[in-house]
Scaffold this active site. Structure first.
Site, PDB file in Angstrom:
ATOM      1  N   HIS A 116       1.002  -1.266   0.056  1.00 31.42           N
ATOM      2  CA  HIS A 116      -0.009  -0.161   0.064  1.00 31.42           C
ATOM      3  C   HIS A 116       0.878   1.287  -0.129  1.00 31.42           C
ATOM      4  O   HIS A 116       0.669   2.173  -0.719  1.00 31.42           O
ATOM      5  CB  HIS A 116      -0.895  -0.163   1.316  1.00 31.42           C
ATOM      6  N   GLU A 117       1.741   1.312   0.981  1.00 29.64           N
ATOM      7  CA  GLU A 117       2.746   2.519   0.990  1.00 29.64           C
ATOM      8  C   GLU A 117       3.471   2.536  -0.123  1.00 29.64           C
ATOM      9  O   GLU A 117       3.631   3.901  -0.842  1.00 29.64           O
ATOM     10  CB  GLU A 117       3.616   2.425   2.121  1.00 29.64           C
ATOM     11  N   HIS A 120       1.420   4.461  -2.982  1.00 30.50           N
ATOM     12  CA  HIS A 120       1.527   5.925  -2.869  1.00 30.50           C
ATOM     13  C   HIS A 120       2.695   6.395  -3.730  1.00 30.50           C
ATOM     14  O   HIS A 120       2.616   7.532  -4.197  1.00 30.50           O
ATOM     15  CB  HIS A 120       1.345   6.259  -1.465  1.00 30.50           C
ATOM     16  N   GLU A 181      -6.152   6.517  -1.768  1.00 29.63           N
ATOM     17  CA  GLU A 181      -6.097   5.498  -0.990  1.00 29.63           C
ATOM     18  C   GLU A 181      -6.704   4.105  -1.477  1.00 29.63           C
ATOM     19  O   GLU A 181      -5.988   3.196  -1.399  1.00 29.63           O
ATOM     20  CB  GLU A 181      -7.066   5.910   0.204  1.00 29.63           C
TER      21      GLU A 181
HETATM   22 ZN   LIG Z   1      -2.702   5.336   2.520  1.00 28.27          ZN
END
Ligand SMILES: [Zn+2]
Length: 262
Positions: A116-117, A120, A181
């Protein structure tokens, strides 16, 4: 700064509401990324050995490789047992706080967090968020905008750092948009699958995160409701697994990942 955008100031004004705008190149973000990473490391000591250190390095390396992005990756485990958080700065600087490990509990769940990170960073959400922040802060007047866009001077960098919150108070993470997100959730799951991890640990992890309660973990303050995310992911994961299998079946050119620097 991407110069080709300069002649389109008025289109820019119209597009200001579009979360996908990004005026910042990777090079623009490099000094900010370096500074934010240094600040994080000044706050907490680095864990330089041991099984947790090794696990973070292993997961970071696999996720970085799975992303196919040729950043100069770095990963550090920071000793902060009360900080339930992790981040990946623009251009691939990853940090994991020890406080998130009791929540991740296993390597597959850590892979979900780092997937997830990292997403980004690979999706340039930092630059997009800063673009939004700059447009908002500029008051959206053409004159302000022209100044801000026309030159990436020290003042405008200063303004940008202001928008970033300089990383100091609230950590180096500010909330991304909901779209960012969701995109990071889905893309992160793809990286985890490609890296050989079990994607089904992701929704379980978000549920454990939810059980910690709001106002608790730093992660929750910058991320949408984890129960919603868990439910959405549960729905999507079988399809994502199928899509990733399809990709693996086709011959793809191999990406030589850069080693993750400790
Ligand atoms: Zn996030």
């Amino acid at each position: 700064m991407r110069n080709f955008l300069r002649p389109c100031l008025f289109s820019v004004l119209l597009l200001a509401g579009c979360a996908d705008l990004n005026f910042y190149s990777d090079e623009d973000l490099e000094p900010l990324s370096v500074q934010a990473y240094a600040e994080a490391q000044e706050q907490y000591p680095e864990v330089k050995s041991g099984p947790d250190h090794d696990m973070v390095q292993r997961v970071a390396q696999k996720i970085a490789a799975a992303s196919g992005e040729n950043f100069a990756w770095e990963a550090k485990l920071l000793k902060a047992d009360d900080v339930v958080n992790a981040f990946c700065l623009p251009n691939g600087r990853i940090a994991v706080y020890t406080g998130i490990l009791p929540v991740t509990q296993n390597e597959d769940a850590l892979a979900a967090v780092l997937g997830h990170e990292v997403a980004h960073a690979t999706k340039r959400h930092g630059g997009k968020r800063m673009t939004q922040g700059m447009l908002t802060q500029a008051g959206l007047t053409a004159a302000d905008l022209a100044m801000g866009l026309g030159k990436m001077s020290d003042e405008s960098k200063g303004m940008v750092m202001g928008v970033l919150g300089a990383g100091a108070q609230i950590g180096v993470i500010l909330p991304y948009s909901r779209d960012n997100e969701s995109e990071a959730d889905i893309e992160g799951i793809r990286y985890a699958i490609r890296a050989g991890y079990d994607p089904n640990e992701a929704p379980k992890l978000w549920e454990r995160m939810a059980a910690l309660g709001s106002g608790g973990p730093a992660w929750l303050s910058t991320h949408p409701d984890p129960m919603d995310r868990a439910a959405e992911l549960r729905k999507r994961i079988p399809q994502i697994i199928e899509e990733e299998k399809g990709k693996q079946a086709k011959p793809t050119k191999s990406v030589a990942p850069g080693a993750v620097k400790k």
